[in-house]
Each structure stands twice: as C-alpha cells, then as structure tokens.
Design a protein around this motif. Structure first.
Motif, PDB file in Angstrom:
ATOM      1  N   SER A  45      29.833  21.150 -20.207  1.00 34.19           N
ATOM      2  CA  SER A  45      28.846  20.478 -19.359  1.00 34.19           C
ATOM      3  C   SER A  45      28.030  19.467 -20.165  1.00 34.19           C
ATOM      4  CB  SER A  45      27.927  21.515 -18.723  1.00 34.19           C
ATOM      5  OG  SER A  45      26.924  20.883 -17.968  1.00 34.19           O
ATOM      6  N   LEU A  46      27.605  19.875 -21.359  1.00 33.70           N
ATOM      7  CA  LEU A  46      26.847  18.988 -22.245  1.00 33.70           C
ATOM      8  C   LEU A  46      27.699  17.790 -22.639  1.00 33.70           C
ATOM      9  CD1 LEU A  46      24.263  18.510 -23.869  1.00 33.70           C
ATOM     10  CD2 LEU A  46      25.248  19.910 -25.693  1.00 33.70           C
ATOM     11  N   PHE A  47      28.948  18.028 -22.980  1.00 34.38           N
ATOM     12  CA  PHE A  47      29.873  16.964 -23.356  1.00 34.38           C
ATOM     13  C   PHE A  47      30.048  15.968 -22.200  1.00 34.38           C
ATOM     14  CE2 PHE A  47      34.250  15.352 -23.283  1.00 34.38           C
ATOM     15  CZ  PHE A  47      34.269  14.648 -24.477  1.00 34.38           C
ATOM     16  N   GLU A  48      30.259  16.459 -21.001  1.00 30.64           N
ATOM     17  CA  GLU A  48      30.442  15.584 -19.835  1.00 30.64           C
ATOM     18  C   GLU A  48      29.173  14.775 -19.557  1.00 30.64           C
ATOM     19  OE1 GLU A  48      33.217  14.877 -18.337  1.00 30.64           O
ATOM     20  OE2 GLU A  48      34.363  16.353 -19.477  1.00 30.64           O
ATOM     21  N   GLY A  49      28.022  15.414 -19.724  1.00 35.25           N
ATOM     22  CA  GLY A  49      26.754  14.694 -19.535  1.00 35.25           C
ATOM     23  C   GLY A  49      26.592  13.570 -20.551  1.00 35.25           C
ATOM     24  N   ILE A  50      26.913  13.842 -21.792  1.00 36.13           N
ATOM     25  CA  ILE A  50      26.817  12.816 -22.846  1.00 36.13           C
ATOM     26  C   ILE A  50      27.814  11.694 -22.567  1.00 36.13           C
ATOM     27  CG2 ILE A  50      27.246  12.362 -25.285  1.00 36.13           C
ATOM     28  CD1 ILE A  50      26.053  15.174 -25.851  1.00 36.13           C
ATOM     29  N   ARG A  51      29.020  12.034 -22.170  1.00 35.29           N
ATOM     30  CA  ARG A  51      30.035  11.024 -21.850  1.00 35.29           C
ATOM     31  C   ARG A  51      29.543  10.119 -20.712  1.00 35.29           C
ATOM     32  NH1 ARG A  51      35.786  13.111 -20.322  1.00 35.29           N
ATOM     33  NH2 ARG A  51      36.116  13.036 -22.558  1.00 35.29           N
ATOM     34  N   GLN A  52      28.967  10.720 -19.678  1.00 28.90           N
ATOM     35  CA  GLN A  52      28.467   9.936 -18.540  1.00 28.90           C
ATOM     36  C   GLN A  52      27.316   9.026 -18.974  1.00 28.90           C
ATOM     37  OE1 GLN A  52      29.812   9.773 -15.385  1.00 28.90           O
ATOM     38  NE2 GLN A  52      28.419   8.046 -15.231  1.00 28.90           N
ATOM     39  N   MET A  53      26.424   9.552 -19.812  1.00 30.13           N
ATOM     40  CA  MET A  53      25.317   8.722 -20.315  1.00 30.13           C
ATOM     41  C   MET A  53      25.855   7.548 -21.117  1.00 30.13           C
ATOM     42  SD  MET A  53      22.344  11.561 -21.307  1.00 30.13           S
ATOM     43  CE  MET A  53      22.267  10.938 -22.914  1.00 30.13           C
ATOM     44  N   ARG A  54      26.857   7.800 -21.967  1.00 25.29           N
ATOM     45  CA  ARG A  54      27.456   6.713 -22.754  1.00 25.29           C
ATOM     46  C   ARG A  54      28.059   5.657 -21.838  1.00 25.29           C
ATOM     47  NH1 ARG A  54      32.944   7.901 -25.269  1.00 25.29           N
ATOM     48  NH2 ARG A  54      33.362   7.543 -23.081  1.00 25.29           N
ATOM     49  N   ASP A  55      28.782   6.103 -20.819  1.00 26.04           N
ATOM     50  CA  ASP A  55      29.399   5.157 -19.884  1.00 26.04           C
ATOM     51  C   ASP A  55      28.322   4.353 -19.140  1.00 26.04           C
ATOM     52  OD1 ASP A  55      31.835   6.140 -20.707  1.00 26.04           O
ATOM     53  OD2 ASP A  55      32.178   7.353 -18.899  1.00 26.04           O
ATOM     54  N   ASP A  56      27.247   5.023 -18.741  1.00 22.00           N
ATOM     55  CA  ASP A  56      26.141   4.334 -18.056  1.00 22.00           C
ATOM     56  C   ASP A  56      25.489   3.296 -18.970  1.00 22.00           C
ATOM     57  OD1 ASP A  56      26.653   5.934 -15.861  1.00 22.00           O
ATOM     58  OD2 ASP A  56      24.909   7.248 -16.167  1.00 22.00           O
ATOM     59  N   VAL A  57      25.265   3.670 -20.224  1.00 24.27           N
ATOM     60  CA  VAL A  57      24.653   2.747 -21.186  1.00 24.27           C
ATOM     61  C   VAL A  57      25.574   1.543 -21.410  1.00 24.27           C
ATOM     62  CG1 VAL A  57      24.017   2.469 -23.619  1.00 24.27           C
ATOM     63  CG2 VAL A  57      23.179   4.434 -22.330  1.00 24.27           C
ATOM     64  N   ASN A  58      26.867   1.787 -21.581  1.00 22.72           N
ATOM     65  CA  ASN A  58      27.817   0.686 -21.774  1.00 22.72           C
ATOM     66  C   ASN A  58      27.816  -0.257 -20.579  1.00 22.72           C
ATOM     67  OD1 ASN A  58      28.570   1.562 -24.310  1.00 22.72           O
ATOM     68  ND2 ASN A  58      30.381   2.656 -23.588  1.00 22.72           N
ATOM     69  N   GLU A  59      27.749   0.305 -19.388  1.00 23.64           N
ATOM     70  CA  GLU A  59      27.718  -0.502 -18.169  1.00 23.64           C
ATOM     71  C   GLU A  59      26.447  -1.357 -18.131  1.00 23.64           C
ATOM     72  OE1 GLU A  59      27.304   0.427 -13.454  1.00 23.64           O
ATOM     73  OE2 GLU A  59      28.742   1.655 -14.573  1.00 23.64           O
ATOM     74  N   LYS A  60      25.319  -0.757 -18.478  1.00 22.27           N
ATOM     75  CA  LYS A  60      24.047  -1.503 -18.485  1.00 22.27           C
ATOM     76  C   LYS A  60      24.068  -2.597 -19.550  1.00 22.27           C
ATOM     77  CE  LYS A  60      22.101   0.717 -15.184  1.00 22.27           C
ATOM     78  NZ  LYS A  60      22.117   0.096 -13.870  1.00 22.27           N
ATOM     79  N   VAL A  61      24.636  -2.304 -20.700  1.00 26.73           N
ATOM     80  CA  VAL A  61      24.734  -3.310 -21.769  1.00 26.73           C
ATOM     81  C   VAL A  61      25.560  -4.500 -21.281  1.00 26.73           C
ATOM     82  CG1 VAL A  61      25.752  -3.779 -24.042  1.00 26.73           C
ATOM     83  CG2 VAL A  61      24.331  -1.755 -23.705  1.00 26.73           C
ATOM     84  N   GLU A  62      26.668  -4.230 -20.604  1.00 27.12           N
ATOM     85  CA  GLU A  62      27.494  -5.306 -20.064  1.00 27.12           C
ATOM     86  C   GLU A  62      26.713  -6.140 -19.047  1.00 27.12           C
ATOM     87  OE1 GLU A  62      31.240  -3.829 -18.570  1.00 27.12           O
ATOM     88  OE2 GLU A  62      31.642  -2.755 -20.438  1.00 27.12           O
ATOM     89  N   GLU A  63      25.951  -5.475 -18.171  1.00 24.17           N
ATOM     90  CA  GLU A  63      25.145  -6.183 -17.178  1.00 24.17           C
ATOM     91  C   GLU A  63      24.110  -7.074 -17.861  1.00 24.17           C
ATOM     92  OE1 GLU A  63      23.399  -3.427 -14.385  1.00 24.17           O
ATOM     93  OE2 GLU A  63      25.352  -2.595 -13.848  1.00 24.17           O
ATOM     94  N   VAL A  64      23.458  -6.554 -18.892  1.00 22.13           N
ATOM     95  CA  VAL A  64      22.455  -7.336 -19.622  1.00 22.13           C
ATOM     96  C   VAL A  64      23.117  -8.529 -20.309  1.00 22.13           C
ATOM     97  CG1 VAL A  64      20.868  -7.285 -21.591  1.00 22.13           C
ATOM     98  CG2 VAL A  64      20.823  -5.436 -19.911  1.00 22.13           C
ATOM     99  N   GLN A  65      24.280  -8.323 -20.887  1.00 19.60           N
ATOM    100  CA  GLN A  65      24.990  -9.428 -21.544  1.00 19.60           C
ATOM    101  C   GLN A  65      25.338 -10.522 -20.540  1.00 19.60           C
ATOM    102  OE1 GLN A  65      28.170  -7.156 -23.360  1.00 19.60           O
ATOM    103  NE2 GLN A  65      27.184  -7.224 -25.368  1.00 19.60           N
ATOM    104  N   ILE A  66      25.754 -10.138 -19.350  1.00 21.42           N
ATOM    105  CA  ILE A  66      26.059 -11.115 -18.304  1.00 21.42           C
ATOM    106  C   ILE A  66      24.802 -11.872 -17.908  1.00 21.42           C
ATOM    107  CG2 ILE A  66      26.718 -11.339 -15.866  1.00 21.42           C
ATOM    108  CD1 ILE A  66      28.744  -9.022 -16.421  1.00 21.42           C
ATOM    109  N   MET A  67      23.684 -11.157 -17.752  1.00 25.43           N
ATOM    110  CA  MET A  67      22.427 -11.823 -17.383  1.00 25.43           C
ATOM    111  C   MET A  67      21.962 -12.772 -18.479  1.00 25.43           C
ATOM    112  SD  MET A  67      20.186  -9.056 -15.200  1.00 25.43           S
ATOM    113  CE  MET A  67      20.320  -7.692 -16.324  1.00 25.43           C
TER     114      MET A  67
END
Length: 143
Positions: A32-54
């Motif tokens: 459960s902890l591993f899946e939560g960390i993986r999801q957070m990493r994916d969310d952060v990567n997605e936000k970083v991409e959005e910021v780079q586009i902006m």
C-alpha cells in the motif's frame, strides 16, 4: 520407553502461523505504501510536465525587451542605408527618399514575416531570427 516419559516437543505451528500472518500484514502495508509513493511520483511528474508547458507558453508569448527592439531598429536603419548606398551616392538628392522606401519595405516585410502589427511585438524567442531576416533582406525577393 513410553510416551509419558518422553519430553514434550513444543508445538511451533501456532507461532509460525502467527509470524506468517504478521509478515502478510506487513507485506500488505508495504504494498500500500509503495503504491501510494508510486502514485505521488506519477502525480508530481504530471504536474512538472504541466508547469513546463506553461513556462514554454509564457516564453513564447513574451515580446522583445527595449534593448532587443532597439537592436532590431538599428539593424533596419543600417540595412536601409546599406541597400541605398548600393544604388545611389550619399550626395544624391533621392538618397533619403530611397532610404525611407527601403526602410518601410523592410518594416513591412518584417512584420509580415513574424505576423505582428508592430515590430516591437516580435516574440523574444524570434529575436535572433528577426535580426538575421533584416541583415539578409533583399528587396528583389519581394518585387
């Protein structure tokens, strides 16, 4: 020897079963902890991409600063004089009129090329290209 006299062997099965249950619970928590960390990493990567586009959109929309606009203006003035000197002498009475015609033509084609109403609205990312456009400008290409 009778069974009564034998030492009693401890029953390890309940302890092993308890240990196994605890290991399974720990495994579930770790999963459960591993899946939560993986999801957070994916969310952060997605936000970083959005910021780079902006950031790129902002960079693409920023227009020339005062110095860059001054340099484009200076390049246009120098090019219009250079083009006129190729055809007329400085002392010729038509010299200034021809300089003006060349200047207007360069400004017009520069604005057309970069699709702006004013040369100062050229995007900063196009600054070097605008300078190169002016420096390589030839009226013959537009007649």
């Amino acid at each position: 020897m009778s069974l009564m006299n034998e030492p009693a062997t401890p029953d390890y099965l309940p302890m092993i079963e308890k240990q196994l249950q605890m290991s399974e619970q720990q495994g579930a928590v770790l999963r459960s902890l591993f899946e939560g960390i993986r999801q957070m990493r994916d969310d952060v990567n997605e936000k970083v991409e959005e910021v780079q586009i902006m950031v790129q959109e902002v960079r693409d929309s920023v227009v020339l600063n005062d110095h860059e606009a001054f340099m484009v203006r200076a390049a246009v003035h120098a090019k219009s004089v250079e083009l006129t000197k190729d055809r007329f002498k400085d002392s010729d009475e038509k010299f200034n009129a021809v300089v003006g015609r060349h200047r207007r033509m360069i400004w017009s084609k520069l604005k057309d090329r970069f699709e702006v109403a004013k040369y100062s609205h050229v995007r900063r990312i196009d600054y070097q290209e605008s300078i190169e456009f002016v420096q390589s400008f030839r009226p013959e290409d537009y007649i």
